[in-house]
Design a protein around this motif. Structure first.
Motif, PDB file in Angstrom:
ATOM      1  N   ASP A 299      -7.511  -3.472   7.735  1.00  0.00           N
ATOM      2  CA  ASP A 299      -6.808  -4.532   7.004  1.00  0.00           C
ATOM      3  C   ASP A 299      -6.286  -5.639   7.920  1.00  0.00           C
ATOM      4  O   ASP A 299      -5.764  -6.644   7.435  1.00  0.00           O
ATOM      5  CB  ASP A 299      -5.637  -3.935   6.206  1.00  0.00           C
TER       6      ASP A 299
ATOM      7  N   ILE B 111     -14.796   0.940   8.956  1.00  0.00           N
ATOM      8  CA  ILE B 111     -14.312   1.548   7.707  1.00  0.00           C
ATOM      9  C   ILE B 111     -15.103   1.065   6.489  1.00  0.00           C
ATOM     10  O   ILE B 111     -15.568   1.874   5.698  1.00  0.00           O
ATOM     11  CB  ILE B 111     -12.796   1.255   7.496  1.00  0.00           C
ATOM     12  N   PHE B 112     -15.255  -0.242   6.349  1.00  0.00           N
ATOM     13  CA  PHE B 112     -15.966  -0.771   5.180  1.00  0.00           C
ATOM     14  C   PHE B 112     -17.245  -1.482   5.617  1.00  0.00           C
ATOM     15  O   PHE B 112     -17.267  -2.152   6.652  1.00  0.00           O
ATOM     16  CB  PHE B 112     -15.072  -1.734   4.388  1.00  0.00           C
TER      17      PHE B 112
ATOM     18  N   ARG C  70     -17.101   1.407  -2.083  1.00  0.00           N
ATOM     19  CA  ARG C  70     -15.837   2.101  -2.321  1.00  0.00           C
ATOM     20  C   ARG C  70     -15.913   3.161  -3.428  1.00  0.00           C
ATOM     21  O   ARG C  70     -15.285   3.026  -4.485  1.00  0.00           O
ATOM     22  CB  ARG C  70     -14.722   1.088  -2.596  1.00  0.00           C
ATOM     23  N   PRO C  71     -16.682   4.225  -3.188  1.00  0.00           N
ATOM     24  CA  PRO C  71     -16.773   5.294  -4.191  1.00  0.00           C
ATOM     25  C   PRO C  71     -15.470   6.092  -4.292  1.00  0.00           C
ATOM     26  O   PRO C  71     -14.552   5.910  -3.488  1.00  0.00           O
ATOM     27  CB  PRO C  71     -17.892   6.181  -3.643  1.00  0.00           C
ATOM     28  N   VAL C  72     -15.396   7.004  -5.282  1.00  0.00           N
ATOM     29  CA  VAL C  72     -14.201   7.856  -5.406  1.00  0.00           C
ATOM     30  C   VAL C  72     -14.599   9.336  -5.333  1.00  0.00           C
ATOM     31  O   VAL C  72     -13.874  10.205  -5.790  1.00  0.00           O
ATOM     32  CB  VAL C  72     -13.400   7.574  -6.701  1.00  0.00           C
ATOM     33  N   ASP C  73     -15.773   9.614  -4.750  1.00  0.00           N
ATOM     34  CA  ASP C  73     -16.262  10.995  -4.682  1.00  0.00           C
ATOM     35  C   ASP C  73     -15.276  11.929  -3.965  1.00  0.00           C
ATOM     36  O   ASP C  73     -15.099  13.087  -4.359  1.00  0.00           O
ATOM     37  CB  ASP C  73     -17.643  11.038  -4.008  1.00  0.00           C
ATOM     38  N   LEU C  74     -14.601  11.435  -2.936  1.00  0.00           N
ATOM     39  CA  LEU C  74     -13.683  12.289  -2.175  1.00  0.00           C
ATOM     40  C   LEU C  74     -12.443  12.648  -3.005  1.00  0.00           C
ATOM     41  O   LEU C  74     -11.900  13.738  -2.882  1.00  0.00           O
ATOM     42  CB  LEU C  74     -13.255  11.616  -0.867  1.00  0.00           C
TER      43      LEU C  74
ATOM     44  N   ASN D  97       0.806  -1.222   0.000  1.00  0.00           N
ATOM     45  CA  ASN D  97       0.000   0.000   0.000  1.00  0.00           C
ATOM     46  C   ASN D  97       0.843   1.279   0.000  1.00  0.00           C
ATOM     47  O   ASN D  97       0.311   2.354  -0.239  1.00  0.00           O
ATOM     48  CB  ASN D  97      -0.966   0.008   1.197  1.00  0.00           C
TER      49      ASN D  97
ATOM     50  N   SER E 225     -10.025   9.531   4.029  1.00  0.00           N
ATOM     51  CA  SER E 225      -9.783   8.511   3.000  1.00  0.00           C
ATOM     52  C   SER E 225      -8.300   8.473   2.640  1.00  0.00           C
ATOM     53  O   SER E 225      -7.698   9.501   2.347  1.00  0.00           O
ATOM     54  CB  SER E 225     -10.616   8.833   1.748  1.00  0.00           C
ATOM     55  N   VAL E 226      -7.755   7.274   2.662  1.00  0.00           N
ATOM     56  CA  VAL E 226      -6.340   7.076   2.313  1.00  0.00           C
ATOM     57  C   VAL E 226      -6.113   7.472   0.848  1.00  0.00           C
ATOM     58  O   VAL E 226      -5.286   8.323   0.529  1.00  0.00           O
ATOM     59  CB  VAL E 226      -5.940   5.592   2.551  1.00  0.00           C
ATOM     60  N   GLY E 227      -6.892   6.858  -0.040  1.00  0.00           N
ATOM     61  CA  GLY E 227      -6.693   7.096  -1.478  1.00  0.00           C
ATOM     62  C   GLY E 227      -6.925   8.550  -1.855  1.00  0.00           C
ATOM     63  O   GLY E 227      -6.161   9.114  -2.657  1.00  0.00           O
TER      64      GLY E 227
HETATM   65  C1  UD1 Z   1      -6.764   1.980   1.370  1.00  0.00           C
HETATM   66  C2  UD1 Z   1      -5.966   0.700   1.360  1.00  0.00           C
HETATM   67  C3  UD1 Z   1      -6.810  -0.456   1.888  1.00  0.00           C
HETATM   68  C4  UD1 Z   1      -7.351  -0.114   3.273  1.00  0.00           C
HETATM   69  C5  UD1 Z   1      -8.066   1.234   3.247  1.00  0.00           C
HETATM   70  C6  UD1 Z   1      -8.484   1.696   4.627  1.00  0.00           C
HETATM   71  C7  UD1 Z   1      -4.446   0.976  -0.489  1.00  0.00           C
HETATM   72  C8  UD1 Z   1      -4.048   0.587  -1.862  1.00  0.00           C
HETATM   73  N1  UD1 Z   1      -5.555   0.424  -0.003  1.00  0.00           N
HETATM   74  O1  UD1 Z   1      -7.868   1.818   0.491  1.00  0.00           O
HETATM   75  O2  UD1 Z   1      -5.984  -1.608   1.965  1.00  0.00           O
HETATM   76  O3  UD1 Z   1      -8.278  -1.105   3.661  1.00  0.00           O
HETATM   77  O4  UD1 Z   1      -7.195   2.252   2.712  1.00  0.00           O
HETATM   78  O5  UD1 Z   1      -7.400   1.777   5.472  1.00  0.00           O
HETATM   79  O6  UD1 Z   1      -3.753   1.729   0.173  1.00  0.00           O
HETATM   80  N2  UD1 Z   1     -14.609   6.498   0.682  1.00  0.00           N
HETATM   81  C9  UD1 Z   1     -15.617   7.302   0.202  1.00  0.00           C
HETATM   82  N3  UD1 Z   1     -15.339   8.080  -0.887  1.00  0.00           N
HETATM   83  C10 UD1 Z   1     -14.109   8.124  -1.467  1.00  0.00           C
HETATM   84  C11 UD1 Z   1     -13.083   7.301  -0.946  1.00  0.00           C
HETATM   85  C12 UD1 Z   1     -13.359   6.503   0.135  1.00  0.00           C
HETATM   86  O7  UD1 Z   1     -16.732   7.300   0.698  1.00  0.00           O
HETATM   87  O8  UD1 Z   1     -13.927   8.867  -2.449  1.00  0.00           O
HETATM   88  C13 UD1 Z   1     -14.887   5.635   1.866  1.00  0.00           C
HETATM   89  C14 UD1 Z   1     -14.673   4.149   1.544  1.00  0.00           C
HETATM   90  O9  UD1 Z   1     -15.805   3.567   0.937  1.00  0.00           O
HETATM   91  C15 UD1 Z   1     -14.375   3.599   2.922  1.00  0.00           C
HETATM   92  C16 UD1 Z   1     -13.623   4.733   3.588  1.00  0.00           C
HETATM   93  O10 UD1 Z   1     -13.931   5.916   2.847  1.00  0.00           O
HETATM   94  O11 UD1 Z   1     -15.568   3.353   3.596  1.00  0.00           O
HETATM   95  C17 UD1 Z   1     -12.123   4.565   3.650  1.00  0.00           C
HETATM   96  O12 UD1 Z   1     -11.634   4.241   2.356  1.00  0.00           O
HETATM   97  P1  UD1 Z   1     -10.201   4.689   1.860  1.00  0.00           P
HETATM   98  O13 UD1 Z   1      -9.393   5.133   3.014  1.00  0.00           O
HETATM   99  O14 UD1 Z   1     -10.337   5.618   0.713  1.00  0.00           O
HETATM  100  O15 UD1 Z   1      -9.618   3.320   1.320  1.00  0.00           O
HETATM  101  P2  UD1 Z   1      -8.715   3.085   0.038  1.00  0.00           P
HETATM  102  O16 UD1 Z   1      -7.800   4.244  -0.176  1.00  0.00           O
HETATM  103  O17 UD1 Z   1      -9.552   2.641  -1.098  1.00  0.00           O
END
Ligand code: UD1
Length: 419
Positions: A308, A330-331, A123-127, A23, A165-167
């Protein structure tokens, strides 16, 4: 299709070395689009990393993977660049979305497939898009693709993430690198993997400062000289092997190539359960023979207990005295390992976001199905402690994120093989 066959109840002993973090490597590979030349060390040789390398090659970067040394060299000099991340490469690995920030910064446009849902939640990407729009990107969604453009470059902005959000934090960092003026990101994820990305970006010329959950980024110039970076260790892999060692150690087990300071909350919770850990500078020793007790845990963003590690902790809690609870914060759908663990004899019930685990229970081997990366490894742990033979199907999930899993376990005398 490949399967894992595990003969349970074999004690393990010796030493396990932890690989580089998947990650952390994924966003750093996405960030390498910004570099003219980069050398990245300690990358784990797992499927998700290969998919990201395929994506970089598709975009037009030149990559050279030196497998024996876990090093990749990347160059973007003098190549025709394709600012597209196609569906076929993003659908199997959501981190493909991270090239969006880098492509927008360097080429002012990007077309990236929407990753879609996955087994553990929507797992949306709105953020991610929210942050990029705040920096002036024009974004449209068409035919399953994100079409993003910033003709005159991105501009600095104050962005407060509505939730962590991490991503999205990573994508915003990549986009803010050359944005005009200052960018302030608040309510950010501050996982060690994000700190590693910041270190990489700072080597590349960025001026990024972290303060609590806020990140300050000043407009920066990308260095043209070759940069080199060594990826941090995989803290989730470490947590997984601490749990395996706790349940199976014949003698004290050494786990090395790590930094215990980074996983303080994980070590604290394991100690509360009763795991005896001796911390050294770059290794830990898991001591044999502890009395394990029940606990209530809630998964949270770093520095909390990572989601995780939730499935692996659940297997540990099937072996402790008393009733434990794990709340998954988280999920929304991350208990898919539960029905499989129940088939092996675990006493686990689910109420809303909480799993209630009764222990100790004797697990017995069964044929089970892996559903996602961390769920799969929890089934491996369960198989290792169960009586008789466990067969795990769909292990391609495991291959996405655990480097040399069977080799490392067999080295410690576990009986595990792939057919
Ligand atoms: C990363 C990790 C994953 C870990 C997760 C949480 C990588 C490659 N993957 O995933 O292993 O389980 O962090 O620690 O590093 N969300 C929204 N909108 C968004 C983005 C996220 O609502 O645009 C929500 C997700 O659905 C979830 C929460 O935010 O409920 C956290 O997700 P996020 O931290 O973004 O996880 P990833 O970056 O996808």
């Amino acid at each position: 299709m490949q399967k894992l066959i595990i003969k349970g109840r074999k004690e393990i002993s010796g030493k396990i070395s932890i690989s580089g973090s998947k990650n952390a490597t994924l966003p750093i590979l996405a960030a390498s689009i910004l570099a003219d030349q980069a050398q990245i060390k300690n990358i784990p040789l797992v499927k998700d990393i290969f998919t990201m390398i395929d994506l970089l090659n598709f975009i037009g970067l030149k990559t050279k993977l030196i497998r024996k040394k876990n090093i990749i060299e990347i160059s973007s000099k003098g190549k025709n660049i394709n600012t597209l991340a196609p569906y076929k490469l993003v659908k199997t690995m959501r981190a493909g979305i991270l090239v969006l920030g880098s492509l927008l910064t360097k080429y002012k446009k990007a077309k990236v497939s929407l990753p879609g849902g996955c087994a553990i939640g929507t797992r949306p990407v709105d953020l991610h898009l929210f942050a990029l729009k705040k920096m002036g990107a024009k974004i449209k969604i068409k035919n399953g693709y994100i079409l993003a453009e910033a003709k005159n470059g991105l501009k600095g902005a104050k962005i407060r993430f509505p939730s962590i959000s991490v991503g999205a934090t990573e994508n915003a960092l990549l986009a803010a690198f050359k944005a005009k003026g200052k960018t302030v990101l608040t309510n950010c994820a501050i996982e060690p993997e994000i700190i590693d990305l910041i270190k990489f970006l700072n080597k590349l010329g960025a001026k990024i400062h972290l303060k609590g959950r806020s990140i300050l980024i000043s407009e920066s110039k990308i260095k043209t000289s070759k940069i080199s970076h060594e990826v941090i260790f995989d803290r989730i892999e470490l947590g997984t092997y601490i749990i395996a060692s706790t349940l199976l150690a014949k003698k004290n087990l050494i786990i090395d190539k790590i930094n215990p300071k980074i996983i303080k909350s994980e070590i604290d919770v394991l100690k509360k359960i009763g795991v005896k850990i001796i911390q050294k500078k770059k290794s830990i020793i898991v001591k044999k023979g502890q009395r394990l007790k029940n606990i209530n845990i809630t998964t949270k963003p770093y520095p909390g207990i990572p989601t995780d590690l939730q499935a692996q902790l659940m297997v540990l809690l099937t072996q402790v005295n008393g009733v434990s609870k794990i709340k998954e914060n988280i999920f929304e759908n991350r208990f898919m390992h539960v029905p499989e663990l129940r088939r092996m004899g675990a006493q686990i019930t689910i109420k809303d976001k909480t799993a209630i685990i009764k222990g100790p229970t004797k697990l017995t081997g069964a044929e089970v199905m892996a559903t996602d990366l961390r769920a799969s490894v929890s089934l491996v742990l369960a198989g290792l402690i169960a009586e008789n033979r466990t067969i795990i199907n769909r292990i391609y999930h495991l291959d996405r994120g655990y480097e040399y899993l069977e080799r490392k376990l067999r080295h410690c005398k576990a009986e595990i093989k792939r057919i």
